[in-house]
Design an enzyme around this catalytic site. Structure first.
Site, PDB file in Angstrom:
ATOM      1  N   HIS A 192       0.598  -1.063  -0.343  1.00 59.98           N
ATOM      2  CA  HIS A 192      -0.132   0.330   0.326  1.00 59.98           C
ATOM      3  C   HIS A 192       0.868   1.325  -0.018  1.00 59.98           C
ATOM      4  O   HIS A 192       2.187   1.137   0.735  1.00 59.98           O
ATOM      5  CB  HIS A 192      -0.908  -0.059   1.154  1.00 59.98           C
ATOM      6  CG  HIS A 192      -1.745  -1.039   1.567  1.00 59.98           C
ATOM      7  ND1 HIS A 192      -2.869  -1.272   0.580  1.00 59.98           N
ATOM      8  CD2 HIS A 192      -1.815  -2.192   2.445  1.00 59.98           C
ATOM      9  CE1 HIS A 192      -3.612  -2.780   1.035  1.00 59.98           C
ATOM     10  NE2 HIS A 192      -2.823  -3.026   2.277  1.00 59.98           N
ATOM     11  N   TYR A 194      -8.433  -6.215  11.013  1.00 62.55           N
ATOM     12  CA  TYR A 194      -7.891  -6.850   9.914  1.00 62.55           C
ATOM     13  C   TYR A 194      -7.775  -8.674   9.741  1.00 62.55           C
ATOM     14  O   TYR A 194      -8.281  -9.051   9.060  1.00 62.55           O
ATOM     15  CB  TYR A 194      -6.299  -6.645   9.672  1.00 62.55           C
ATOM     16  CG  TYR A 194      -5.867  -5.119   8.727  1.00 62.55           C
ATOM     17  CD1 TYR A 194      -7.257  -4.354   8.863  1.00 62.55           C
ATOM     18  CD2 TYR A 194      -4.609  -5.099   8.546  1.00 62.55           C
ATOM     19  CE1 TYR A 194      -6.564  -3.082   8.507  1.00 62.55           C
ATOM     20  CE2 TYR A 194      -4.490  -3.739   8.282  1.00 62.55           C
ATOM     21  CZ  TYR A 194      -5.618  -2.527   8.293  1.00 62.55           C
ATOM     22  OH  TYR A 194      -5.218  -2.063   7.497  1.00 62.55           O
ATOM     23  N   HIS A 203      -2.957 -10.813   4.857  1.00 64.57           N
ATOM     24  CA  HIS A 203      -2.462 -11.426   6.312  1.00 64.57           C
ATOM     25  C   HIS A 203      -2.411 -12.655   6.626  1.00 64.57           C
ATOM     26  O   HIS A 203      -2.717 -13.486   7.226  1.00 64.57           O
ATOM     27  CB  HIS A 203      -3.283 -10.975   7.600  1.00 64.57           C
ATOM     28  CG  HIS A 203      -4.027  -9.104   6.465  1.00 64.57           C
ATOM     29  ND1 HIS A 203      -4.523  -9.023   6.372  1.00 64.57           N
ATOM     30  CD2 HIS A 203      -2.805  -8.003   6.751  1.00 64.57           C
ATOM     31  CE1 HIS A 203      -4.609  -7.520   5.833  1.00 64.57           C
ATOM     32  NE2 HIS A 203      -3.448  -7.221   5.842  1.00 64.57           N
ATOM     33  N   GLU A 241       3.390  -6.913   2.699  1.00 63.34           N
ATOM     34  CA  GLU A 241       2.876  -5.182   3.065  1.00 63.34           C
ATOM     35  C   GLU A 241       3.465  -4.438   4.097  1.00 63.34           C
ATOM     36  O   GLU A 241       3.370  -3.844   4.386  1.00 63.34           O
ATOM     37  CB  GLU A 241       0.950  -5.838   3.973  1.00 63.34           C
ATOM     38  CG  GLU A 241       0.401  -4.507   4.026  1.00 63.34           C
ATOM     39  CD  GLU A 241      -0.616  -5.049   4.840  1.00 63.34           C
ATOM     40  OE1 GLU A 241      -1.250  -6.021   5.681  1.00 63.34           O
ATOM     41  OE2 GLU A 241      -1.913  -4.572   4.795  1.00 63.34           O
TER      42      GLU A 241
END
Lengths: 342, 342
Positions: B8, B194, B223, B284
């Site tokens: 991101h 999350y 995740h 991530e």
């Protein structure tokens, strides 16, 4: 000795469910429920409900004692109001008490709390005290989301919960963090809501200083700690980024995990990542997963097999997991057991 | 080649956040926001924001390409209304596009969708098409809970979502199931919300027949799949109890997991339990955990190290995790890469 710290009375005679349905029906109309009159379960019915289920499995698996509480999905704190919850909790806890009297060697009681969404948790103290002081229970199940999947009450670390914690600490019992059913259709109860609650509770503890305020408060996070051990690196890292103390000193004097993880790789990870002193043996049988694993030919929830198979556990480690840690966390159970043995 | 399928833009110049704050402020009063006028970010600012962060880490870790999307916590679908969300999504997606133009070898775009709680997801189709067809994006992030922790919209398997799925399938892009920030104080965003969303989505898929209706629809659960691989036995068992097909045939043609699990035992479990064809490399970075693990001396989120260290992975397995599976799941990325190489 092998202590299963997480069992629910999932096999109650159908009269219990009928009673509950009658109670729920009475909420809709003006009719008043006369509780005592409607629930009749005989000792023989109780024996029958257990002999071919929990007791049989205890014998087959070599489990000596189960710490036993009312069915978790059935608690339904989101249904009705505080009175509904008190009435229903008493009925369920009394049944557990009868079981513990019928089979004092096999079961020790843990109570359901009469929680209700939006109602201050201090309202549960009376029933908690009754169960511990009068019925000889050794712990309680505490629902972190009495709304049943809407998470509308404050987090477990909020002072909202403190009066209840004061009573829990005074009575010297631990609390298992355990949600009930979900009335939010996003969350399957045993497949999502349970796991999420476990993970959520741990993260609430991580970000707060609850155990500074209650150094002797003890929580068991069931279902192997939800997602937490699998993401132990993430939690260690988040704690570090947030300038929290390392997790062992920050949380592990107060937070324990059970072994309700239903395959070998999961138990391997749990016992590798979480200190042995923080792991309590549990199966949650007859519970979320009732079948036999076609890959092993054994019940998914026969967690003792997995623990036996972990090559790096020493006998003293297994002793802690099976018995020693439970005696420490459930101090009142230890007192009971010491009293039992001459 | 090593493809990081989950990055991101967490390091955007502060002008972006200022713009967002201005947008949020404008919701309160009667003042109207003139969008184009207020966000000015130069190419040099973009370069600066990436050179010492994602690009540096790509080089250090030997990552060739990151599939890049707007900051997940920043999506904030629960803020404002559908118009707020469309305006904000366009701005964020356009920034990703500029990054992909500046660094075409390093980044490929995935879009934020302009979701809004209570608004039918079909409203996102326009922005999705724009991003895929005009900007060359290869996927989207789909928020299973646009309410930000209240879970007030229907589950991902409800026909509510079908118009959006039809567009996703038609465009031949996968969706990463990714929530944004939480406005429910029970849920820490990266530590609880999350994980919970990942677990919840998987269980929604398990209990429904979505992939009968959309056989080519592909989801990545990030995740590391939340709690799912750790509890793989539980999920296999629940599926069996519910008379669902075995998970590989029921879900694994359509559901994939990334490797954002920040310690060795977690990656060990993931690669042991989930078929290699269903695992996509991801970090991530620079994300939920920014620090260095004192136990290893390396960044927690340097997940390539863990994958390298799994002794039972063959080179062909690692090739699938690093590249092959991403090319299959992100078909448009594969087309791009094939086009690139003469």
């Amino acid at each position: 000795m092998v202590i299963d710290c997480h069992g629910h009375y999932t096999t109650a005679p159908r009269e219990l469910e009928a009673y509950r349905q009658q109670q729920i029906e009475s909420l809709k109309g003006s009719s008043h429920l006369s509780t005592g009159a409607t629930l009749k379960i005989t000792d023989d019915q109780i024996r029958e409900s257990l002999e071919n289920a929990q007791l049989k499995l205890q014998r087959e698996r070599g489990i000596d004692l189960t710490i036993f509480s009312p069915r978790a999905v059935g608690m339904g704190h989101h249904i009705g109001n505080a009175n509904t919850s008190i009435e229903w909790s008493r009925v369920c806890n009394d049944l557990i008490h009868r079981i513990c009297q019928l089979y004092p060697d096999n079961f020790v009681g843990v109570c359901q709390l009469p929680q209700s969404p939006g109602v201050a948790p201090g309202s549960c103290i009376g029933e908690l005290k009754r169960c511990v002081e009068e019925l000889g229970f050794v712990g309680c199940n505490l629902n972190p989301d009495p709304s049943g999947g809407h998470w509308s009450d404050p987090p477990l670390t909020d002072p909202w919960w403190y009066p209840l914690y004061e009573a829990i600490v005074e009575l010297n019992v631990p609390a298992m963090v355990h949600v009930s059913g979900s009335c939010n259709r996003n969350f399957h109860a045993t497949g999502a809501h349970y796991m999420n609650a476990d993970t959520t509770a741990f993260m609430q503890f991580l970000t707060a200083d609850l155990f500074k305020d209650f150094p002797s408060l003890k929580f068991i996070i069931p279902h192997g700690g939800g997602a937490v051990p699998y993401h132990w690196g993430r939690y260690r890292g988040i704690a570090q980024d947030l300038k929290r103390p390392p997790l062992p000193q920050h949380l592990l004097h107060n937070v324990f995990f059970d072994t309700c993880v239903y395959h070998q790789p999961g138990i391997d990870l749990l016992t590798k990542v979480i200190p042995i002193d923080n792991i309590l043996f549990a199966t949650e049988m007859v519970g979320a997963v009732k079948g036999v694993d076609p890959e092993t030919g054994h019940y998914f929830d026969d967690t003792k097999r997995y623990i036996q198979a972990v090559s790096w556990l020493r006998e003293e480690d297994r002793h802690k997991i099976y018995e020693g840690n439970a005696r420490k966390v459930f101090s009142r159970l230890n007192q009971k057991l010491l009293g039992r043995r001459p």
